[in-house]
Design an enzyme around this catalytic site. Structure first.
Site, PDB file in Angstrom:
ATOM      1  N   ARG A 157       0.817  -1.211   0.000  1.00 28.64           N
ATOM      2  CA  ARG A 157       0.000   0.000   0.000  1.00 28.64           C
ATOM      3  C   ARG A 157       0.850   1.259   0.000  1.00 28.64           C
ATOM      4  O   ARG A 157       0.559   2.214  -0.726  1.00 28.64           O
ATOM      5  CB  ARG A 157      -0.918  -0.009   1.226  1.00 28.64           C
ATOM      6  CG  ARG A 157      -1.990  -1.076   1.137  1.00 28.64           C
ATOM      7  CD  ARG A 157      -2.544  -1.417   2.492  1.00 28.64           C
ATOM      8  NE  ARG A 157      -1.580  -2.196   3.263  1.00 28.64           N
ATOM      9  CZ  ARG A 157      -1.900  -3.124   4.153  1.00 28.64           C
ATOM     10  NH1 ARG A 157      -3.167  -3.378   4.407  1.00 28.64           N
ATOM     11  NH2 ARG A 157      -0.970  -3.801   4.809  1.00 28.64           N
ATOM     12  N   ILE A 158       1.923   1.278   0.791  1.00 32.76           N
ATOM     13  CA  ILE A 158       2.742   2.497   0.860  1.00 32.76           C
ATOM     14  C   ILE A 158       3.520   2.674  -0.444  1.00 32.76           C
ATOM     15  O   ILE A 158       3.612   3.783  -0.986  1.00 32.76           O
ATOM     16  CB  ILE A 158       3.681   2.454   2.088  1.00 32.76           C
ATOM     17  CG1 ILE A 158       2.853   2.371   3.371  1.00 32.76           C
ATOM     18  CG2 ILE A 158       4.592   3.686   2.116  1.00 32.76           C
ATOM     19  CD1 ILE A 158       3.659   2.068   4.640  1.00 32.76           C
ATOM     20  N   ALA A 239      11.532   1.853   4.963  1.00 34.47           N
ATOM     21  CA  ALA A 239      10.955   0.546   5.302  1.00 34.47           C
ATOM     22  C   ALA A 239      11.415   0.095   6.686  1.00 34.47           C
ATOM     23  O   ALA A 239      10.722   0.318   7.680  1.00 34.47           O
ATOM     24  CB  ALA A 239      11.331  -0.461   4.231  1.00 34.47           C
ATOM     25  N   ARG A 240      12.571  -0.526   6.761  1.00 32.16           N
ATOM     26  CA  ARG A 240      13.117  -0.986   8.035  1.00 32.16           C
ATOM     27  C   ARG A 240      14.624  -1.003   7.949  1.00 32.16           C
ATOM     28  O   ARG A 240      15.192  -1.279   6.872  1.00 32.16           O
ATOM     29  CB  ARG A 240      12.666  -2.427   8.326  1.00 32.16           C
ATOM     30  CG  ARG A 240      11.325  -2.558   8.992  1.00 32.16           C
ATOM     31  CD  ARG A 240      11.357  -2.049  10.448  1.00 32.16           C
ATOM     32  NE  ARG A 240      10.042  -2.156  11.072  1.00 32.16           N
ATOM     33  CZ  ARG A 240       9.091  -1.221  11.020  1.00 32.16           C
ATOM     34  NH1 ARG A 240       9.285  -0.101  10.387  1.00 32.16           N
ATOM     35  NH2 ARG A 240       7.937  -1.412  11.637  1.00 32.16           N
ATOM     36  N   GLU A 269      18.781   0.642  15.041  1.00 33.08           N
ATOM     37  CA  GLU A 269      18.318   1.945  15.548  1.00 33.08           C
ATOM     38  C   GLU A 269      17.804   1.815  16.992  1.00 33.08           C
ATOM     39  O   GLU A 269      17.309   0.748  17.360  1.00 33.08           O
ATOM     40  CB  GLU A 269      17.227   2.519  14.623  1.00 33.08           C
ATOM     41  CG  GLU A 269      15.940   1.714  14.589  1.00 33.08           C
ATOM     42  CD  GLU A 269      14.928   2.267  13.583  1.00 33.08           C
ATOM     43  OE1 GLU A 269      15.256   2.467  12.398  1.00 33.08           O
ATOM     44  OE2 GLU A 269      13.776   2.483  14.015  1.00 33.08           O
ATOM     45  N   HIS A 287      13.213   7.800  12.167  1.00 32.49           N
ATOM     46  CA  HIS A 287      12.034   6.921  12.049  1.00 32.49           C
ATOM     47  C   HIS A 287      10.734   7.704  12.293  1.00 32.49           C
ATOM     48  O   HIS A 287       9.978   7.399  13.220  1.00 32.49           O
ATOM     49  CB  HIS A 287      12.160   5.733  13.011  1.00 32.49           C
ATOM     50  CG  HIS A 287      11.323   4.548  12.599  1.00 32.49           C
ATOM     51  ND1 HIS A 287      11.713   3.244  12.804  1.00 32.49           N
ATOM     52  CD2 HIS A 287      10.104   4.462  11.999  1.00 32.49           C
ATOM     53  CE1 HIS A 287      10.778   2.422  12.346  1.00 32.49           C
ATOM     54  NE2 HIS A 287       9.792   3.145  11.843  1.00 32.49           N
TER      55      HIS A 287
HETATM   56  C1  8YV Z   1       5.959   3.266  13.657  1.00 37.06           C
HETATM   57  C2  8YV Z   1       6.486   2.086  11.459  1.00 37.06           C
HETATM   58  O1  8YV Z   1       5.868   4.557  14.094  1.00 37.06           O
HETATM   59  O2  8YV Z   1       4.246   1.444  11.318  1.00 37.06           O
HETATM   60  C3  8YV Z   1       5.419   1.111  11.174  1.00 37.06           C
HETATM   61  O3  8YV Z   1       5.736  -0.018  10.788  1.00 37.06           O
HETATM   62  O4  8YV Z   1       7.593   1.883  11.102  1.00 37.06           O
HETATM   63  C4  8YV Z   1       6.184   3.364  12.171  1.00 37.06           C
HETATM   64  O5  8YV Z   1       5.077   3.955  11.566  1.00 37.06           O
HETATM   65  C5  8YV Z   1       7.025   2.574  14.426  1.00 37.06           C
HETATM   66  O6  8YV Z   1       7.208   1.259  14.006  1.00 37.06           O
HETATM   67  C6  8YV Z   1       6.725   2.572  15.923  1.00 37.06           C
HETATM   68  O7  8YV Z   1       5.773   1.638  16.268  1.00 37.06           O
END
Ligand code: 8YV
Length: 327
Positions: A157-158, A239-240, A269, A287
């Site tokens: 979706r993103i 993403a991550r 992180e 983040h």
């Molecule tokens: C969160 C994110 O703010 O939704 C996710 O997966 O990476 C961020 O929007 C973060 O993970 C804290 O929960």
């Protein structure tokens, strides 16, 4: 009858705690300390539910130590902090917070792309340092955004939100790679063309990463992949951490093997690879891609809805392992 007990593992909006307190005995974390595993386990004793963020890892050890736990609701769409298989085996429901953050996160992906391509933070640092004493024709020349090729790795979706912004707003030629191809209708909506990962790396002027973190996506972008990118390209990670090999990226940036990067997420992180802090051609943010008040509130409300829905009626909104419900 006494209310069931839950833990809200990090500081959240007071109105969310108030909502939860209508249904549950709520233990909160007013100092917003990030607990280690032992600290988390200690606070989870006697709790049937937990409200978590990406900083709380729920694994087999935690589950074994908290046998009364029934649900963990993550205030995030990503859930790589959950061992979902272990949760299912333990009969614990996991929920995430999808959809409510899609557009906000896609907005931020584009903001980071623009800041990176047009060298916004680098030039601002220059100005703030008092180094601007004359205009120059080549000062902070960046990379073109409009009409360039936008590559997207991970077309959920993103990713689709980023694609639409690029295609419709900036006339970009959008290419993507994903585990599965979108339907022709969605491809048309996003004006996006499916390509191999190799072609994506080779052709993108701006490569945006929007894929989930799994063992398979660990270091999906490492030295070999960076070497395939154009020397004029930018890399954006919303993403991550762990999807990019940050050490390899820092080296590629220093050697100008790609033009620049924009990173909102990092391996390990909140620690950031020290090399990334010293290269000038990278935009770094902590983040914050989903961080607008409205969206963070919507994410927190969805996590709360999952706790209330499941613990009061057996009906969570966005379960990750619905097989637990059938038991
Ligand atoms: C969160 C994110 O703010 O939704 C996710 O997966 O990476 C961020 O929007 C973060 O993970 C804290 O929960």
């Amino acid at each position: 009858m006494s209310k069931p007990s839950i833990l809200v593992a990090r500081a959240v909006f007071p109105q969310i705690v108030d909502r939860l307190a209508q249904h549950f005995e709520v233990e909160t974390n007013p100092s917003d300390e990030v607990w280690d595993k032992a600290g988390l386990i200690a606070r989870l004793q006697g709790k049937v539910g937990a409200f978590t963020t990406g900083s709380e890892r729920i694994d087999a050890e935690v589950l074994a130590a908290c046998p009364q736990l029934k649900i963990v609701a993550n205030m995030a769409v990503g859930y790589n902090n959950f061992d979902v298989a272990a949760m299912t085996a333990a009969g614990v429901l996991g929920t995430n917070a999808p959809d409510v953050l899609t557009e906000t996160t896609a907005d931020f992906g584009f903001a980071l792309l623009m800041a990176t391509a047009r060298r916004i933070t680098e030039s601002e640092h220059f100005l703030r340092a008092g180094k601007w004493n004359k205009w120059a024709y080549d000062m902070f020349s960046g990379c073109e955004v409009h009409g360039s090729t936008l590559g997207i790795l991970g077309m959920g979706r993103i990713g689709q939100g980023v694609a639409k912004r690029g295609a419709h707003g900036f006339g970009m030629n959008v290419i993507y790679h994903n585990r599965s191809r979108l339907t022709p209708e969605l491809e048309a909506e996003c004006q996006a063309r499916y390509v191999s990962k190799e072609e994506l790396l080779r052709s993108a002027d701006h490569l945006v990463l929007v894929l989930p973190y799994t063992p398979a996506s660990h270091h999906a972008i490492g030295a070999a992949e960076l070497a395939q990118m154009k020397p004029t390209a930018t890399l954006i990670n919303i993403a991550r951490g762990g999807i990019v090999d940050d050490a390899a990226l820092a080296q590629a940036l220093r050697e100008r093997r790609i033009a620049a990067a924009g990173l909102d997420v990092f391996e390990g992180e909140p620690q950031v690879h020290p090399e990334l802090l010293t290269v000038p051609n990278v935009v770094l943010t902590p983040h914050i891609a989903s961080a607008t008040v409205g969206t963070r509130l919507a994410m927190a409300n969805l996590a709360a809805d999952n706790l209330v829905g499941f613990l009061t009626q057996g009906k969570p909104l966005t379960p990750l392992n619905p097989q637990v419900l059938a038991r």
